[in-house]
Scaffold this motif. Sequence first.
Motif, PDB file in Angstrom:
ATOM      1  N   VAL A  32       0.867  -1.174   0.000  1.00 54.58           N
ATOM      2  CA  VAL A  32       0.000   0.000   0.000  1.00 54.58           C
ATOM      3  C   VAL A  32       0.906   1.228   0.000  1.00 54.58           C
ATOM      4  O   VAL A  32       1.898   1.270   0.725  1.00 54.58           O
ATOM      5  CB  VAL A  32      -0.940   0.020   1.226  1.00 54.58           C
ATOM      6  N   ALA A  33       0.561   2.200  -0.833  1.00 54.30           N
ATOM      7  CA  ALA A  33       1.331   3.440  -0.908  1.00 54.30           C
ATOM      8  C   ALA A  33       0.379   4.623  -0.793  1.00 54.30           C
ATOM      9  O   ALA A  33      -0.795   4.528  -1.149  1.00 54.30           O
ATOM     10  CB  ALA A  33       2.090   3.510  -2.225  1.00 54.30           C
ATOM     11  N   VAL A  34       0.890   5.732  -0.281  1.00 51.37           N
ATOM     12  CA  VAL A  34       0.127   6.980  -0.223  1.00 51.37           C
ATOM     13  C   VAL A  34       0.601   7.837  -1.387  1.00 51.37           C
ATOM     14  O   VAL A  34       1.768   8.219  -1.448  1.00 51.37           O
ATOM     15  CB  VAL A  34       0.342   7.724   1.110  1.00 51.37           C
ATOM     16  N   LEU A  35      -0.323   8.121  -2.314  1.00 47.23           N
ATOM     17  CA  LEU A  35      -0.005   8.921  -3.494  1.00 47.23           C
ATOM     18  C   LEU A  35      -0.992  10.074  -3.598  1.00 47.23           C
ATOM     19  O   LEU A  35      -2.149   9.936  -3.194  1.00 47.23           O
ATOM     20  CB  LEU A  35      -0.081   8.069  -4.762  1.00 47.23           C
ATOM     21  N   ARG A  68      -3.962   9.849  -1.116  1.00 51.88           N
ATOM     22  CA  ARG A  68      -4.902   8.758  -1.342  1.00 51.88           C
ATOM     23  C   ARG A  68      -4.145   7.438  -1.224  1.00 51.88           C
ATOM     24  O   ARG A  68      -3.032   7.312  -1.699  1.00 51.88           O
ATOM     25  CB  ARG A  68      -5.502   8.886  -2.737  1.00 51.88           C
ATOM     26  N   LEU A  69      -4.752   6.455  -0.559  1.00 49.78           N
ATOM     27  CA  LEU A  69      -4.138   5.138  -0.455  1.00 49.78           C
ATOM     28  C   LEU A  69      -4.349   4.364  -1.752  1.00 49.78           C
ATOM     29  O   LEU A  69      -5.463   4.313  -2.285  1.00 49.78           O
ATOM     30  CB  LEU A  69      -4.752   4.346   0.700  1.00 49.78           C
ATOM     31  N   VAL A  70      -3.275   3.760  -2.241  1.00 40.19           N
ATOM     32  CA  VAL A  70      -3.334   2.916  -3.432  1.00 40.19           C
ATOM     33  C   VAL A  70      -2.827   1.540  -3.032  1.00 40.19           C
ATOM     34  O   VAL A  70      -1.761   1.413  -2.433  1.00 40.19           O
ATOM     35  CB  VAL A  70      -2.477   3.494  -4.576  1.00 40.19           C
ATOM     36  N   GLY A  71      -3.598   0.517  -3.344  1.00 43.86           N
ATOM     37  CA  GLY A  71      -3.222  -0.854  -3.014  1.00 43.86           C
ATOM     38  C   GLY A  71      -2.683  -1.587  -4.229  1.00 43.86           C
ATOM     39  O   GLY A  71      -3.159  -1.392  -5.351  1.00 43.86           O
ATOM     40  N   TYR A  72      -1.676  -2.428  -4.013  1.00 39.28           N
ATOM     41  CA  TYR A  72      -1.070  -3.237  -5.071  1.00 39.28           C
ATOM     42  C   TYR A  72      -1.182  -4.693  -4.664  1.00 39.28           C
ATOM     43  O   TYR A  72      -0.850  -5.056  -3.534  1.00 39.28           O
ATOM     44  CB  TYR A  72       0.399  -2.843  -5.259  1.00 39.28           C
ATOM     45  N   LEU A  73      -1.648  -5.530  -5.574  1.00 37.23           N
ATOM     46  CA  LEU A  73      -1.878  -6.943  -5.282  1.00 37.23           C
ATOM     47  C   LEU A  73      -1.152  -7.825  -6.287  1.00 37.23           C
ATOM     48  O   LEU A  73      -1.045  -7.464  -7.459  1.00 37.23           O
ATOM     49  CB  LEU A  73      -3.375  -7.260  -5.370  1.00 37.23           C
ATOM     50  N   THR A  74      -0.699  -8.973  -5.828  1.00 41.65           N
ATOM     51  CA  THR A  74      -0.213 -10.012  -6.732  1.00 41.65           C
ATOM     52  C   THR A  74      -0.876 -11.320  -6.312  1.00 41.65           C
ATOM     53  O   THR A  74      -1.252 -11.502  -5.154  1.00 41.65           O
ATOM     54  CB  THR A  74       1.323 -10.183  -6.668  1.00 41.65           C
ATOM     55  N   SER A 107     -12.958   2.357   7.086  1.00 38.35           N
ATOM     56  CA  SER A 107     -12.919   2.823   5.699  1.00 38.35           C
ATOM     57  C   SER A 107     -11.667   3.637   5.370  1.00 38.35           C
ATOM     58  O   SER A 107     -11.149   3.547   4.269  1.00 38.35           O
ATOM     59  CB  SER A 107     -14.170   3.627   5.367  1.00 38.35           C
ATOM     60  N   TYR A 108     -11.159   4.426   6.318  1.00 40.46           N
ATOM     61  CA  TYR A 108      -9.999   5.252   6.015  1.00 40.46           C
ATOM     62  C   TYR A 108      -8.721   4.434   5.822  1.00 40.46           C
ATOM     63  O   TYR A 108      -7.729   4.940   5.307  1.00 40.46           O
ATOM     64  CB  TYR A 108      -9.785   6.330   7.090  1.00 40.46           C
ATOM     65  N   MET A 109      -8.737   3.164   6.202  1.00 41.60           N
ATOM     66  CA  MET A 109      -7.565   2.307   6.032  1.00 41.60           C
ATOM     67  C   MET A 109      -7.624   1.477   4.752  1.00 41.60           C
ATOM     68  O   MET A 109      -6.679   0.761   4.431  1.00 41.60           O
ATOM     69  CB  MET A 109      -7.412   1.376   7.239  1.00 41.60           C
ATOM     70  N   ILE A 110      -8.713   1.575   4.006  1.00 40.47           N
ATOM     71  CA  ILE A 110      -8.883   0.773   2.797  1.00 40.47           C
ATOM     72  C   ILE A 110      -8.454   1.602   1.591  1.00 40.47           C
ATOM     73  O   ILE A 110      -8.945   2.709   1.387  1.00 40.47           O
ATOM     74  CB  ILE A 110     -10.353   0.313   2.653  1.00 40.47           C
ATOM     75  N   PRO A 111      -7.524   1.081   0.780  1.00 41.45           N
ATOM     76  CA  PRO A 111      -7.079   1.837  -0.393  1.00 41.45           C
ATOM     77  C   PRO A 111      -8.234   2.225  -1.317  1.00 41.45           C
ATOM     78  O   PRO A 111      -9.180   1.459  -1.507  1.00 41.45           O
ATOM     79  CB  PRO A 111      -6.115   0.871  -1.093  1.00 41.45           C
ATOM     80  N   ALA A 112      -8.129   3.429  -1.884  1.00 42.06           N
ATOM     81  CA  ALA A 112      -9.156   3.938  -2.792  1.00 42.06           C
ATOM     82  C   ALA A 112      -9.013   3.334  -4.175  1.00 42.06           C
ATOM     83  O   ALA A 112      -9.992   3.129  -4.876  1.00 42.06           O
ATOM     84  CB  ALA A 112      -9.042   5.455  -2.878  1.00 42.06           C
ATOM     85  N   SER A 113      -7.793   3.059  -4.590  1.00 38.36           N
ATOM     86  CA  SER A 113      -7.516   2.505  -5.912  1.00 38.36           C
ATOM     87  C   SER A 113      -6.699   1.237  -5.753  1.00 38.36           C
ATOM     88  O   SER A 113      -5.924   1.104  -4.808  1.00 38.36           O
ATOM     89  CB  SER A 113      -6.722   3.505  -6.761  1.00 38.36           C
TER      90      SER A 113
END
Length: 195
Positions: A13-16, A24-30, A49-55
């Motif tokens: 997860v990154a903050v961009l 905004r939180l962005v989540g990356y999955l593999t 909700s504030y801990m869940i990535p938006a994208s």
Amino acid sequence: VIRSLDGVTDAAVAVLPDASGNPRLVGYLTGPGVDAGQVRSELVRLLPSYMIPASWLVLEALPLTANGKLDRKALPRPALAGQEAKRAAGNDRERVLSEIFADVLGVTEVGVDEDFFVLGGDSIRSIQLVSRARAAGLALTTRDVFERRTVTDLARTATETPAEEAAAPEPADALITLSAEELADLELELSEDLT
């Protein structure tokens, strides 16, 4: 928490910043066949909700440095992902709400079927949405935003407000300034009140 979900091999997860510069939180999955929508649905039950990535972006592998650590600078931005066609507003209410969604969320455009919270909305932004909708003559509540979530559903729910009630004057300066921690506490309290 994300790594513990079925189908997820690895995650980050990154903050961009979004288009308006807001974090905004962005989540990356593999993972083979991992579904970002399903991951988000499961996280709604596990995290505030504030801990869940938006994208979300699904990658073949997370980029690593020569030392084998996550290379955050090499993580792709959500704008690089393919975007699905968005259904445009079909009436004036949808057009007004689409513009308010886009403005509040800091994006260029919003389809009428897109979920406010999936796009990066949160409790604070839901309050901004309600305030701006009221200023535009459409009465909504934050509960409506949490329950309806899309432009189409909110356009059906909104009632028109008389011009004299529509807009309260906005203060020239913020009434109070909250730290990130105070905002998170307020958001958590609001989300608990709504559940």
